[in-house]
Scaffold this active site. Structure first.
Site, mmCIF file in Angstrom:
data_model
loop_
_atom_site.group_PDB
_atom_site.id
_atom_site.type_symbol
_atom_site.label_atom_id
_atom_site.label_comp_id
_atom_site.label_asym_id
_atom_site.label_seq_id
_atom_site.Cartn_x
_atom_site.Cartn_y
_atom_site.Cartn_z
ATOM 1 C CB CYS A 31 85.165 -14.732 33.219
ATOM 2 S SG CYS A 31 84.004 -16.069 33.339
ATOM 3 C CE1 TYR A 170 79.264 -22.013 38.448
ATOM 4 C CE2 TYR A 170 80.200 -23.110 36.535
ATOM 5 C CZ TYR A 170 79.529 -22.036 37.095
ATOM 6 O OH TYR A 170 79.138 -20.993 36.299
ATOM 7 C CG HIS A 174 71.092 -22.144 33.798
ATOM 8 N ND1 HIS A 174 70.497 -20.972 33.402
ATOM 9 C CD2 HIS A 174 70.437 -22.537 34.912
ATOM 10 C CE1 HIS A 174 69.530 -20.666 34.245
ATOM 11 N NE2 HIS A 174 69.467 -21.597 35.164
ATOM 12 C CG ASP A 266 75.920 -14.337 39.881
ATOM 13 O OD1 ASP A 266 75.674 -13.776 40.959
ATOM 14 O OD2 ASP A 266 76.944 -15.018 39.690
#
Ligand code: ADP
Ligand code: SF4
Length: 710
Positions: A31, A170, A174, A266
């Site tokens: 992002c 993807y 979650h 992550d």
């Protein structure tokens, strides 16, 4: 200079399905707070990565349908053909530099409450939607699943027409229906899409097969999969179902992009995952299961480590989000034998915070990121000085913290003759001081990078141990001075919750964060009242200090730290929600046995105690206090150098006889903020120093306006 032989493997091309990556550097989807709302800015950011040598440059998440609407976040969008021109801006920009463009297609399922579309969110099973909006998602019917497959297929088709070379399925963080269907936590279905792993994997397999069919050799299909949720038996585990998924789909995708879920696992910060390669223990097995290329991440910034990963067969491509933000030219620097010039990510997640704040990306280490289009900044290029090279303007930068170091470095690169005066023997200011606190060792990279770069910049002279006064400055032969003398923490209690000094502070031992960073330790009576930390600022430093001091102070008999933590907020260090650390921060303080007093403000101090007030009811209570650490506000004026700017300006205004023509306060000396703000301020001052003020003003108005054509 040329590349070191031991890094040569990093520059071997690699086939990914029908396309070829020119080397092994892969900017994984990340992002950037721009998305479909700032398309030109987005394309310019991705272009700089491609120019910097990344073989693959990816988008952030891309919504494929209004029923997976990420409002208010600024991510990519591919709802219909009208989104193509904005995305094509990026693919064209990336292709100009011989890189491949990848797009991460996503349907966010129950991760989003659909604040724009207001469509009931879709989920594997009926479940609360993520986030603060009290809305639940409905279980997807078979018709919904068929529709989802059509939307995904259409998105693949459109992505190809926008010029993408790699499309993603993807299943990570979650944040996608594919991932949510896979998880027993979210999927309680009893049909062909629930129950056994094969059934839970069915949607993913179908999306992959659809994508490969639609691609028909025109682009590669990557699969992003989180092999472990770090939830033990309650989630996906690399050694269990994580491995089984890779075995079941082994050769299906053209590329495996593997990581951890959720996002906070992550993108772990250096505070909680200090070493690069922290994902390797989880993802290393993937290469042994599939013959397809594997990319993995782990905040890799060391070229030796990267080359070793390829040699050991742990990965085929080095994935990076944050290291590519901190230094978009990381691959190019390795290729040209300039590895020592890499601007290493410090793992602070300020970049993540900007996305979470729905603002264009910023970075502590790289002040140019996010400013490529708006201000036209480039991480490696800067305009030459306007003054004649044979007689450059003589500039002085006072203070070698993040702002002063960056300002001096960029002025030096521009060709100015620069003196950098620092009161202390060491450079780095607050970055150095904070780096000595628990978990913040990587903050040093802010100064290490700049100090090394300055040593290569002959026209910048560094003067250590030079605490300058206004009189000193007026007597020196400089034409312009940048005052980057920083700020000190207040000792009077002024802050968010009290706009007046707190009464009674003279009756207690009062400390500030600066005292602790200077090596002071609170003196507490054995078995007596605790150190009370009042975190009125609610940023990161209060929680860091609590954790740091818990390790430094003698424990109580029951093993707990003799510390009480008081904050007007309802959780510890609320700012760290944005950096994805908050739950780890609060857990750490609880584990340290620190007593938490949340929703409380400090109203007064007395002998051996303080008075607190509930921020809602104003109900009062007294707490025993052996010493008080005030984390409230910072103030430039309490630093001897802080008044320097004002004092200088006053003397210049009064017509003082000096070579000095102007003075500019920058960084914390002007307005305290994050280290990222100080670095940006130093960079901005250096860029704008000799520019026409009208141009500078016009640049501020630069934005992407919505077209009213539709
Ligand atoms: P910023 O975050 O804005 O860069 P810092 O507080 O990190 O600010 O750094 C300020 C630096 O300026 C410190 O290293 C401090 O020692 C130095 N400094 C402060 N006052 C003076 C002064 N009068 N002369 C020279 N250096 C100074
Ligand atoms: Fe790394 Fe921090 Fe920059 Fe993010 S903001 S890329 S974590 S240095």
């Amino acid at each position: 200079m040329s590349m070191q032989n031991r890094h040569a493997a990093l520059f071997e091309p690699l086939q990914i399905g029908p396309v070829t990556a020119k080397n092994r550097f892969y900017q994984v989807p990340h992002c950037c707070g721009m998305g479909h709302r700032h398309p030109r800015a987005h394309a310019a950011l991705r272009e700089v990565k491609a120019e910097g040598g990344w073989a693959v440059v990816s988008t952030e998440e891309t919504e494929i349908h209004p029923s997976g609407d990420l409002t208010p976040y600024n991510e990519q969008r591919l709802w219909d053909d009208r989104d193509l021109p904005a995305l094509a801006l990026m693919t064209e920009a990336v292709h100009r530099h011989g890189a491949l463009a990848a797009i991460e297609l996503a349907h966010n399922g129950h991760h989003v409450p659909n604040l724009y579309s207001r469509i009931a969110p879709l989920a594997a099973s009926a479940i609360s939607a993520d986030g603060d909006y009290p809305r639940q998602a409905r279980a997807a019917t078979l018709a919904d699943i068929a529709a989802l497959r059509r939307w995904h297929r259409a998105a693949v088709r459109r992505a190809i027409s926008a010029g993408f070379d790699i499309v993603y399925v993807y299943a990570g963080h979650h944040m996608s229906l594919a991932h949510q269907f896979l998880s027993t936590r979210f999927n309680q279905r009893s049909d062909a899409y629930g129950g056994s792993l094969e059934n839970r994997l069915r949607l993913t397999r179908e999306l992959l097969e659809d994508a490969l069919d639609e691609a028909a050799g025109r682009c590669a299909v990557a699969f992003r999969f989180a092999v472990d949720d770090l939830l033990g038996a309650d989630g996906m585990q690399a050694g269990e179902e994580g491995r089984a998924v890779v075995e079941l789909l082994a050769e299906l995708p053209d590329l495996w992009d593997v990581n951890l879920a959720g996002w906070e696992n992550d993108s772990q910060t250096a505070r909680f995952a200090p070493d690069e390669g922290y994902q390797e223990p989880y993802t290393a097995f993937v290469k042994r299961v599939t013959g397809k290329p594997v990319v993995g991440v782990g905040r890799y910034t060391s070229p030796d480590r990267m080359a070793a990963l390829l040699r050991r067969g742990a990965l085929d491509m080095i994935g990076a989000a944050r290291p590519s933000i901190a230094d978009p030219f990381l691959p190019e620097k390795i290729r040209s034998g300039r590895s020592d010039e890499i601007r290493e990510c410090i793992g602070c997640n300020i970049c993540v915070a900007s996305d979470n704040l729905c603002a264009p990306i910023r970075c502590t280490q790289n002040p140019t990121i996010g400013e490529e289009w708006r201000r036209g900044w480039h991480p490696e290029r800067i305009a030459a000085a306007r003054s004649p090279a044979r007689n450059p303007t003589r500039l002085l930068v006072v203070g070698a913290g993040p702002a002063g170091l960056e300002c001096a470095l960029q002025l030096g690169r521009r060709g100015y003759s620069v003196a950098l005066a620092e009161a202390g023997r060491e450079l780095g200011g607050r970055a150095l001081r904070e780096s000595r606190l628990k978990g913040l060792a990587s903050w040093r990279r802010v100064l290490d990078y700049r100090e090394q770069a300055l040593l290569r910049t002959a026209n910048v002279q560094i003067h250590r141990g030079n605490a300058l006064t206004a009189e000193d400055l007026l007597g020196l032969d400089f034409e312009h001075a940048f005052i980057a003398t920083g700020a000190r923490w207040r000792r009077d209690g002024l802050g968010h919750s009290s706009r007046r000094p707190l009464p009674g502070l003279d009756r207690l031992a009062v400390l500030t964060p600066d005292d602790i960073m200077d090596g002071a330790l609170p003196q507490l009576a054995d078995g007596g009242a605790p150190l009370l930390i009042f975190d009125d600022e609610q940023g990161y430093i209060g929680g860091v200090l609590a954790d740091h001091l818990a390790d430094s102070l003698p424990r109580r008999g029951d093993g707990s730290a003799p510390i009480a933590f008081v904050s007007p907020a309802n959780c510890v260090s609320p700012w760290t929600h944005f950096t994805l650390e908050q739950s780890r921060v609060q857990a750490r303080l609880i584990e340290q046995g620190i007593a938490l007093h949340l929703g409380q403000r400090l109203v007064a101090a007395g002998d051996g105690e303080v008075e607190l007030a509930c921020v809602y009811s104003d109900r009062r209570q007294r707490l025993a206090c052996g010493a008080l650490l005030l984390v409230t506000e910072r103030c430039a004026a309490s630093e001897p150098g802080g008044a320097l700017g004002e004092s200088l300006q006053a003397q210049l205004d009064a017509g003082a006889n000096s070579a000095l023509r102007s003075v500019q306060l920058i960084g914390d000396a002007l307005a305290p903020g994050l280290i990222a703000d100080a670095v940006h301020a130093g960079h901005l001052a250096a860029r704008d120093f000799d520019r026409d003020p009208a141009q500078v003003e016009a640049e501020l108005l630069r934005r992407e306006l919505v077209s009213l054509a539709d």
